[in-house]
Write a protein that holds these residues in place. Structure first.
Motif, PDB file in Angstrom:
ATOM      1  N   ARG A 141       0.843  -1.184   0.000  1.00 24.03           N
ATOM      2  CA  ARG A 141       0.000   0.000   0.000  1.00 24.03           C
ATOM      3  C   ARG A 141       0.885   1.243   0.000  1.00 24.03           C
ATOM      4  O   ARG A 141       1.813   1.366   0.784  1.00 24.03           O
ATOM      5  N   THR A 142       0.556   2.169  -0.912  1.00 19.12           N
ATOM      6  CA  THR A 142       1.302   3.421  -1.000  1.00 19.12           C
ATOM      7  C   THR A 142       0.464   4.596  -0.532  1.00 19.12           C
ATOM      8  O   THR A 142       1.011   5.657  -0.262  1.00 19.12           O
ATOM      9  N   GLU A 143      -0.833   4.422  -0.430  1.00 24.23           N
ATOM     10  CA  GLU A 143      -1.704   5.512  -0.022  1.00 24.23           C
ATOM     11  C   GLU A 143      -1.943   5.465   1.476  1.00 24.23           C
ATOM     12  O   GLU A 143      -2.092   4.389   2.056  1.00 24.23           O
ATOM     13  N   TYR A 144      -1.965   6.655   2.055  1.00 26.14           N
ATOM     14  CA  TYR A 144      -2.206   6.720   3.497  1.00 26.14           C
ATOM     15  C   TYR A 144      -3.603   6.203   3.816  1.00 26.14           C
ATOM     16  O   TYR A 144      -4.558   6.473   3.094  1.00 26.14           O
ATOM     17  N   GLU A 145      -3.704   5.441   4.900  1.00 26.70           N
ATOM     18  CA  GLU A 145      -4.987   4.907   5.329  1.00 26.70           C
ATOM     19  C   GLU A 145      -5.323   5.467   6.698  1.00 26.70           C
ATOM     20  O   GLU A 145      -4.513   5.395   7.629  1.00 26.70           O
ATOM     21  N   PRO A 199      -9.571   5.697  -0.619  1.00 29.17           N
ATOM     22  CA  PRO A 199      -9.885   7.138  -0.653  1.00 29.17           C
ATOM     23  C   PRO A 199     -11.263   7.463  -0.109  1.00 29.17           C
ATOM     24  O   PRO A 199     -11.468   8.534   0.473  1.00 29.17           O
ATOM     25  N   ASN A 258     -10.869   7.539   3.560  1.00 27.53           N
ATOM     26  CA  ASN A 258     -10.070   8.714   3.918  1.00 27.53           C
ATOM     27  C   ASN A 258     -10.910   9.987   3.872  1.00 27.53           C
ATOM     28  O   ASN A 258     -10.778  10.873   4.728  1.00 27.53           O
TER      29      ASN A 258
END
Length: 216
Positions: free
Chosen positions: A30-34, A106, A109
């Motif tokens: 995972r590269t996206e902040y969760e 997203p 988020n």
């Protein structure tokens, strides 16, 4: 012992292959902040998956495969463990694909952002009276004036509509009066022509005609 060798599955377990829980769930990629809600979702899915896998009991397999249970129970137990591991991996892959396809990261988020913004607004200092009535009552008067303005606008619209209707009625009456005047003028012209025609007849002839009519 030969039976164990023949039924040994080709897919290794997580302990033998070095595959960790993180790798199976795809969390390491995972590269996206969760945010916290997405993390809670993953934890809930993980617990649910674990409960489903743990519900696969050896007794169930023993009842369905009684011959294997009686002849080689250790082999059946090994097959059960392999089945549970493969099923667990399949569920992890499906969950990972679902999260990717539905674009849940997203979305959650954004949910965290909305909740944070709502919370920050609630933490703002509440209104307190300033001690000056003229200032404190402004907001209340403003709302009252807005309501009064709305009522006046509705009344103005109704008045304009009534004015338009009356103008149309007056215009129709004017057209009717003009048409009547034209008809009256036509009749007057007819009487004028009749008068002129009568005026050209000699008076003696008129008296003679009158006497003849009286005699008759």
């Amino acid at each position: 012992m030969d039976l164990v060798t023949e039924t040994q599955p080709t897919l290794g377990s997580a302990e033998t292959t070095g595959t960790s829980e993180t790798e199976l769930t795809g969390e390491d990629s995972r590269t996206e902040y969760e945010g916290p809600h997405m993390i809670h979702l993953r934890q809930a899915l993980q617990k649910t998956r674990k409960k489903c896998i743990d519900s696969l009991k050896y007794n169930t397999f023993a009842r369905k495969y009684k011959f294997a249970h009686e002849s080689a129970p250790h082999v059946l137990r090994h097959c059960l463990e392999e089945f549970k591991e493969q099923l667990d991996n399949m569920i992890k892959d499906e969950l990972k694909e679902m999260i990717t396809q539905e674009d849940l990261v997203p979305l959650f988020n954004n949910l965290d952002t909305l909740i944070q913004e709502g919370t920050s607004k609630e933490l703002k200092q509440a209104w307190r009276p300033s001690g000056i009535p003229q200032i404190d009552i402004k907001d209340h008067l403003y709302q009252v004036k807005l309501e009064e303005k709305e009522k006046l606008l509705k009344l103005l619209d109704a008045t304009n509509e009534e004015t338009r209707r009356l103008k149309e009625l007056v215009e129709k009456k004017k057209q009717h009066i003009n048409h009547t005047q034209i008809k009256i003028q036509d009749h007057l012209q007819f009487f004028d022509k009749a008068y002129e025609a009568c005026d050209q007849i000699p008076s003696r002839e008129i008296q003679s005609c009158q006497m003849e009519l009286d005699y008759i």
